[in-house]
Design a protein around this motif. Structure first.
Motif, mmCIF file in Angstrom:
data_model
loop_
_atom_site.group_PDB
_atom_site.id
_atom_site.type_symbol
_atom_site.label_atom_id
_atom_site.label_comp_id
_atom_site.label_asym_id
_atom_site.label_seq_id
_atom_site.Cartn_x
_atom_site.Cartn_y
_atom_site.Cartn_z
ATOM 1 N N TYR A 44 0.847 -0.986 -0.067
ATOM 2 C CA TYR A 44 -0.022 0.035 -0.041
ATOM 3 C C TYR A 44 0.813 1.352 0.232
ATOM 4 C CZ TYR A 44 -3.976 -2.974 1.091
ATOM 5 O OH TYR A 44 -5.114 -3.780 1.231
ATOM 6 N N ALA A 48 0.927 4.230 -2.709
ATOM 7 C CA ALA A 48 0.784 5.527 -2.577
ATOM 8 C C ALA A 48 2.023 6.570 -3.049
ATOM 9 C CB ALA A 48 0.818 5.810 -0.950
ATOM 10 N N PRO A 53 -4.754 5.583 -5.586
ATOM 11 C CA PRO A 53 -5.592 5.572 -4.487
ATOM 12 C C PRO A 53 -5.382 4.361 -3.721
ATOM 13 C CG PRO A 53 -6.691 6.331 -6.547
ATOM 14 C CD PRO A 53 -5.280 5.551 -6.951
ATOM 15 N N ASP A 55 -7.488 1.808 -0.912
ATOM 16 C CA ASP A 55 -8.711 1.508 -0.285
ATOM 17 C C ASP A 55 -8.678 1.562 1.136
ATOM 18 O OD1 ASP A 55 -11.016 0.262 0.362
ATOM 19 O OD2 ASP A 55 -11.416 -0.984 -1.270
#
Length: 226
Positions: A44, A48, A53, A55
């Motif tokens: 993640y 970024a 984007p 979740d």
């Protein structure tokens, strides 16, 4: 050192080794889940950095998973610490409800592997005895292990505590296959040795499919009623 003493030490070491091995497996499983979650968080983070984007709901799921495993690890380490300190003294005050809770906690992984449910009905009031904590935990494991093996199709072993004037009684029920076994199969020499140390006795009730472990409130007096 006589033959009986050697057997007692051997039984205790086997119990300690089995519980330690089970605890290490549990901790390893916790670490594997946390490591997997850490990998997802790293992914993640990379997303970024690239402006992709994230979740937030998925992020929350990973966060909750890590928190759950940390809480699980705290419980495992608490049980391990209690087991380690059970050898601190020969005659100590032991709360029976807590001893049973610890025994079930230590055996939970092994019970799950056998698909057996361990159901503890805590005593309404605090029930305390003076006994040898480590030998008590060792005997409770021997009883619990046997009980899981004779739980039959019900796959549920129930525990409850009764108290008398000089003793406490731990009732282990739900042993559906108990009546199919020879009377001499349990307790074995291992349990008899532990019972001698603890001043207790085991009562078998094949008809009602239960075992009753009777222990004195003070092992130094070794008196039981009932």
């Amino acid at each position: 050192m006589d033959h009986r003493s050697n057997d007692e030490i051997g039984t205790g070491l086997q119990f300690f080794g089995k519980m330690t091995a089970s605890i290490s497996h549990e901790i390893k499983n916790v670490m594997a889940i946390i490591n997997e979650s850490a990998g997802l968080l790293e992914d993640y983070g990379m997303m970024a950095d690239k402006g992709i984007p994230i979740d937030l709901e998925k992020l929350k799921v990973v966060s909750k998973r890590v928190s759950k495993q940390i809480h699980r690890a705290e419980g495992i380490i608490k049980n391990m610490n209690s087991l380690a300190h059970s050898v601190d003294g020969l005659h100590k005050s032991v709360e029976i409800g807590e001893a049973l809770k610890l025994s079930i906690g230590l055996a939970q992984r092994l019970a799950d592997m056998k698909s057996v449910k361990l159901d503890l009905q805590p005593p309404r009031d605090t029930v305390t005895i003076i006994t040898s904590p480590f030998h008590l935990l060792t005997l409770l494991w021997q009883v619990l292990d046997f009980a899981m093996g004779v739980s039959g199709g019900g796959k549920t072993v129930k525990f409850m505590v009764e108290t008398g004037s000089a003793s406490v009684k731990i009732r282990v029920s739900g042993l559906e296959a108990l009546s199919t076994l020879p009377e001499t199969v349990f307790p074995t020499e291992k349990e008899e040795d532990l019972l001698q140390i603890l001043g207790g006795k085991i009562l078998m009730d094949e008809k009602d499919r239960k075992i009753e472990l009777v222990l004195p409130k003070d092992v130094r007096q070794k008196g039981t009623d009932g």
